[in-house]
Scaffold this active site. Structure first.
Site, PDB file in Angstrom:
ATOM      1  N   TYR A  98     -27.473   9.575   4.431  1.00  0.00           N
ATOM      2  CA  TYR A  98     -27.794   8.405   5.250  1.00  0.00           C
ATOM      3  C   TYR A  98     -26.890   8.391   6.478  1.00  0.00           C
ATOM      4  O   TYR A  98     -25.823   9.005   6.496  1.00  0.00           O
ATOM      5  CB  TYR A  98     -27.663   7.096   4.456  1.00  0.00           C
ATOM      6  N   ARG A 120     -16.471   4.489   5.515  1.00  0.00           N
ATOM      7  CA  ARG A 120     -15.452   3.773   4.749  1.00  0.00           C
ATOM      8  C   ARG A 120     -14.270   3.376   5.633  1.00  0.00           C
ATOM      9  O   ARG A 120     -13.744   2.264   5.539  1.00  0.00           O
ATOM     10  CB  ARG A 120     -14.993   4.651   3.580  1.00  0.00           C
ATOM     11  N   GLU A 161       0.847  -1.192   0.000  1.00  0.00           N
ATOM     12  CA  GLU A 161       0.000   0.000   0.000  1.00  0.00           C
ATOM     13  C   GLU A 161       0.884   1.243   0.000  1.00  0.00           C
ATOM     14  O   GLU A 161       1.830   1.341   0.780  1.00  0.00           O
ATOM     15  CB  GLU A 161      -0.914  -0.021   1.226  1.00  0.00           C
ATOM     16  N   GLN A 162       0.582   2.194  -0.886  1.00  0.00           N
ATOM     17  CA  GLN A 162       1.425   3.377  -1.010  1.00  0.00           C
ATOM     18  C   GLN A 162       1.292   4.353   0.155  1.00  0.00           C
ATOM     19  O   GLN A 162       2.214   5.140   0.423  1.00  0.00           O
ATOM     20  CB  GLN A 162       1.135   4.099  -2.316  1.00  0.00           C
ATOM     21  N   ASP A 189     -11.823  -0.898  -8.651  1.00  0.00           N
ATOM     22  CA  ASP A 189     -11.757   0.288  -9.504  1.00  0.00           C
ATOM     23  C   ASP A 189     -10.631   0.234 -10.520  1.00  0.00           C
ATOM     24  O   ASP A 189     -10.635   0.991 -11.489  1.00  0.00           O
ATOM     25  CB  ASP A 189     -11.584   1.537  -8.640  1.00  0.00           C
TER      26      ASP A 189
END
Length: 406
Positions: free
Chosen positions: A213, A104, A30-31, A291
């Site tokens: 929401y 998230r 992971e960067q 993605d």
């Protein structure tokens, strides 16, 4: 088999946890210098929670999520309301699993903790991929810090600006959608109690829409909105805008929308870009997920769930084909390409539906909503999404996904 995953987002961590549970040796590169996601909410429908629960995360997920009782449509200026569909207990009754809304970062941390329980040192930070090369023996990833890592196969889960995708298939050519999005997360104590119903609301209007929401057990309100404008084309989640600019984009909208905007500390903005669905994700020992291969407009609330499905099904394909990566990658693509392409196209079609010019006039708007959101049409748009079972879809080469014949 040694597997390297490039990208420690939701899709990458889901794939890593799924693979580790299947007995594979996995490292995630992971960067970022620390493992965190940009703060915003996401919706996870039953097809996604089914997977998270299958990965042993039910208790951790439900301790930080919120559950909506349903979804509704509201008209941009009058606030007139239509029920879209029920959720809550009905989601569990109909699909077997809940529909949740979750921050998230909360989901990200649960997935990372799941990975680390199995392999504490699996996640390598500050590892920005700058290249990947493969031969008949394996794949070598090079990083910006001058180091490298070699493994049997590589999975590119490095997002919309994927270096792995660029290396495999060349630079993409995204087209600006004509849409700018805004986001913010609001502590609920800043909002009037009447706005805190456990319902996901989609405000629709001519040239824009707004979604709200609850998150984190109902302690936060998520705000996401989009507007048609052409004077901002930066595809980044980290660009801060101003309250005044956001309010100007929604001039004339209902006071509840303005109340939400004014309660955001810093609204962030980004341009939405269009990319056609890819029909091939794999070259040799390297494949893509999330993605990196099927970025989508956020108008079906399936972007994160698609990545979750990808990661789980990729692990199943490798396990069920005994680590034969060529057969597994072919089966993985066959299971996923049709479905993800259909979601990308469906999200694009919702753009015109949510922003239709008929919504400008209250009488025309009522007729339009009543026609576009009939029960049969709602089922046609959403039922195939929620009933999908990633634990059972075929992953053998030559077997097509259910969406291929839908």
């Amino acid at each position: 088999m040694k597997i390297s995953l490039v990208g420690g987002g939701i899709g990458g961590l889901t794939a890593a946890l799924s693979l580790l549970r299947q007995g594979f040796d996995v490292d995630i590169y992971e960067q970022a210098v620390e493992l965190k996601e940009v703060g915003a909410g996401i919706q996870v429908s039953a097809n996604g929670t089914r997977i998270l629960f299958a990965l042993g995360l039910e208790e951790d997920i439900m301790s930080v999520a919120a559950q909506a009782d349903g979804k509704e449509i509201r008209l941009w200026n009058t606030g007139q309301t239509w029920k879209l569909f029920d959720l809550g207990p009905l989601s569990i009754e109909r699909y077997g699993f809940p529909y949740i809304t979750i921050h998230r970062n909360d989901l990200h941390q649960v997935l990372a903790a799941g990975v680390r329980r199995i392999k504490p040192d699996a996640i390598k930070l500050s590892k920005k991929c700058v290249g990947v090369k493969q031969d008949e023996k394996g794949v070598t990833i090079t990083f910006a810090d001058g180091t490298s890592a070699t493994s049997d196969i590589v999975v590119g889960a490095d997002g919309v600006h994927s270096k792995i995708r660029e290396t495999l298939f060349g630079r993409d050519d995204p087209k600006f959608s004509g849409i700018v999005a805004w986001r913010g997360v609001i502590p609920v104590e800043r909002l009037p109690k009447r706005m805190l119903r456990p319902v996901a609301t989609n405000w629709i209007g001519p040239g824009g829409h707004v979604i709200q929401y609850l998150l984190r057990r109902g302690e936060l309100m998520n705000y996401v909105s989009v507007v048609e404008r052409s004077n901002w084309q930066v595809e980044s989640w980290s660009v801060a805008g101003t309250t005044e600019e956001c309010l100007a984009d929604y001039e004339g909208w209902h006071e509840d929308v303005h109340t939400l905007i004014k309660a955001i500390d810093v609204p962030y903005k980004w341009a939405l870009m269009l990319r056609p669905p890819m029909d091939k994700w794999t070259k040799g020992r390297v494949t893509l997920l999330g993605d990196a291969c099927h970025p989508t407009l956020p108008f079906l609330a399936q972007g994160a769930v698609m990545a979750i499905e990808d990661g789980f099904i990729l692990a199943r394909a490798l396990a069920e084909n005994n680590g034969d990566y060529e057969t597994a990658f072919a089966g993985y693509e066959a299971a996923r390409v049709e479905r993800t392409g259909k979601i990308v196209r469906g999200a694009e079609s919702n753009l015109g539906r949510f922003h239709n010019p008929a919504l400008k006039d209250p009488k025309l708007a009522e007729d339009y909503v009543n026609a576009e959101w009939q029960e049969d049409k709602i089922k046609q748009r959403y039922e195939w999404l929620f009933t999908y079972d990633a634990t059972k879809v075929p992953v053998a080469t030559g077997q097509r996904s259910p969406e291929a014949v839908a």
